[in-house]
Design a protein around this motif. Structure first.
Motif, PDB file in Angstrom:
ATOM      1  N   VAL A  48      -4.405  -1.004   6.675  1.00 37.21           N
ATOM      2  CA  VAL A  48      -4.656  -1.010   5.224  1.00 37.21           C
ATOM      3  C   VAL A  48      -6.152  -0.944   4.949  1.00 37.21           C
ATOM      4  O   VAL A  48      -6.602  -0.227   4.042  1.00 37.21           O
ATOM      5  CB  VAL A  48      -4.025  -2.259   4.580  1.00 37.21           C
ATOM      6  N   TRP A 107       0.840  -1.199   0.000  1.00 37.05           N
ATOM      7  CA  TRP A 107       0.000   0.000   0.000  1.00 37.05           C
ATOM      8  C   TRP A 107       0.874   1.247   0.000  1.00 37.05           C
ATOM      9  O   TRP A 107       0.603   2.209  -0.736  1.00 37.05           O
ATOM     10  CB  TRP A 107      -0.916   0.000   1.219  1.00 37.05           C
ATOM     11  N   SER A 143      -7.894   2.183   2.987  1.00 36.97           N
ATOM     12  CA  SER A 143      -8.516   1.861   1.706  1.00 36.97           C
ATOM     13  C   SER A 143     -10.020   2.083   1.711  1.00 36.97           C
ATOM     14  O   SER A 143     -10.670   1.957   0.663  1.00 36.97           O
ATOM     15  CB  SER A 143      -8.223   0.397   1.339  1.00 36.97           C
TER      16      SER A 143
END
Length: 374
Positions: A148, A11, A152
């Motif tokens: 993450v 990421w 996201s």
């Protein structure tokens, strides 16, 4: 290296120009060895790998601390700060080992006391201001996976709302279903959303985790008693009445007398367990060192044994909404006040002035009033 760590690194690599994101050069073998020498323990393998790619840096929701000993955002500098606050040497195997500073002021640190193997250390959220500690991740992989997922999500960077708070908790539960604070977050959000049955289930899930947030059973007991759910109330009561030191009662955010008073409210739903209910009363009495409180719990016990009216609450709550001739309007006033945070669950259960309403109205309906964050 676990999948969550891989996703975390991927990421970062996919968002090199994101505002607020900085990537430091990899930590050297000397810097990593210095940290391990200072704390007299190896670093968790996943963290070691992370530092070998990025030795600290700004992230979207915090700061990954660096290996080595230079700078205020190094692991050893923050470890020295923790050691000073907790009055223990940095090499003490029970001292938390920090690796991340959250934007909200918390320090995420490995709980080294959990065992001699670094890769099994869970992660604690430590607040420098209050000294509060709570387990927030079982593993570093869980930390990485949740970060993450948060970064996201469509919620990230948007206005904080009750709905986004609930989704955040649900993401945490999906990733780490055995972490108490994840379920507690969901429970709190559902409670504010006016969904008491769902909130009750989430509080009980939180209380079943090991370790559990100590106050979740108290919240579950109050909800269960207002909803008339004897089975849920019994589960919470058994854990709440378990013998514990004063510090644990402080963490539970209640007292033996308060638990006894709520027990008196739900006792009729527990009539098939009367003998065991009486034993719980005995356990509560034994955990009070105030004679007046002991006598009060004994009075609750007698009322359950003889089916007599319970004594007035030990600490009567008289901060509610004054009685009104029209009970429907009175209930509406209470609901409005509840929505503004001026009436609490304890009031609905224990305020003596609400007795006329309890006989003809379901005060549990007040729990369905949503309370969005202001």
């Amino acid at each position: 290296m676990h999948r969550g760590v891989q996703d975390f690194i991927a990421w970062i690599e996919k968002h090199p120009h994101l505002g607020g994101l900085t990537r430091s050069p990899p930590a050297t073998a000397v810097e990593l060895a210095l940290v391990e020498e200072r704390i007299a323990a190896p670093l968790p393998a996943d963290l070691r790998f992370m530092l070998s790619r990025y030795n600290g840096g700004e992230l979207p929701s915090g700061q990954l601390l660096s290996a080595g000993e230079t700078g205020p955002e190094s692991m050893l500098a923050v470890a020295d700060e923790l050691a000073e606050r907790l009055q223990t040497p940095v090499r003490d195997p029970d001292l938390l080992f920090p690796f991340y500073r959250s934007d909200d002021g918390g320090i995420l640190a490995f709980d080294r006391s959990a065992g001699p193997v670094a890769d099994t250390w869970p992660i604690i959220d430590y607040y420098l201001e209050s000294g509060e500690q709570r387990l927030v991740h079982r593993t570093f992989d869980g930390f990485c996976r949740l970060r993450v997922a948060e970064w996201s999500s469509k919620d990230f960077g948007a206005e904080f709302t009750l709905a986004s708070y609930l989704r955040s908790g649900e993401r945490h539960v999906a990733i780490e279903p055995d972490v108490s604070i994840a379920h507690a977050t969901v429970a709190h959000a559902l409670r504010r959303a006016g969904r008491p049955e769902d909130s009750l289930r989430a509080y009980l899930e939180a209380a079943r985790c090991v370790p559990a947030q100590a106050w979740c059973d108290w919240e579950a007991l109050k909800l269960a008693s207002l909803l008339g759910d004897g089975r849920a109330a019994w589960e919470a009561l058994v854990r709440l009445a378990a013998r514990a030191p004063k510090t644990r009662w402080h963490q539970r955010e209640t007292t033996p007398a308060l638990v006894a008073d709520v027990l008196a409210v739900i006792a009729a739903r527990l009539s098939s367990r009367r003998e065991r209910v009486l034993r719980l009363c005995d356990q509560l009495m034994e955990q009070s060192d105030v004679e007046r409180e002991k006598q009060h719990i004994a009075g609750v016990r007698t009322s359950i044994l003889t089916d007599a009216p319970a004594p007035l609450p030990f600490s009567p709550r008289n901060h509610g909404i004054p009685p009104q001739p029209d009970h429907t309007l009175w209930l509406k006033s209470i609901s409005d006040a509840y929505g503004k945070g001026k009436v609490r669950d304890e009031d609905l259960l224990l305020d003596p002035s609400y007795a006329p309403l309890r006989s003809g109205f379901a005060l549990a309906d007040v729990l369905r009033v949503p309370r969005a964050f202001s």
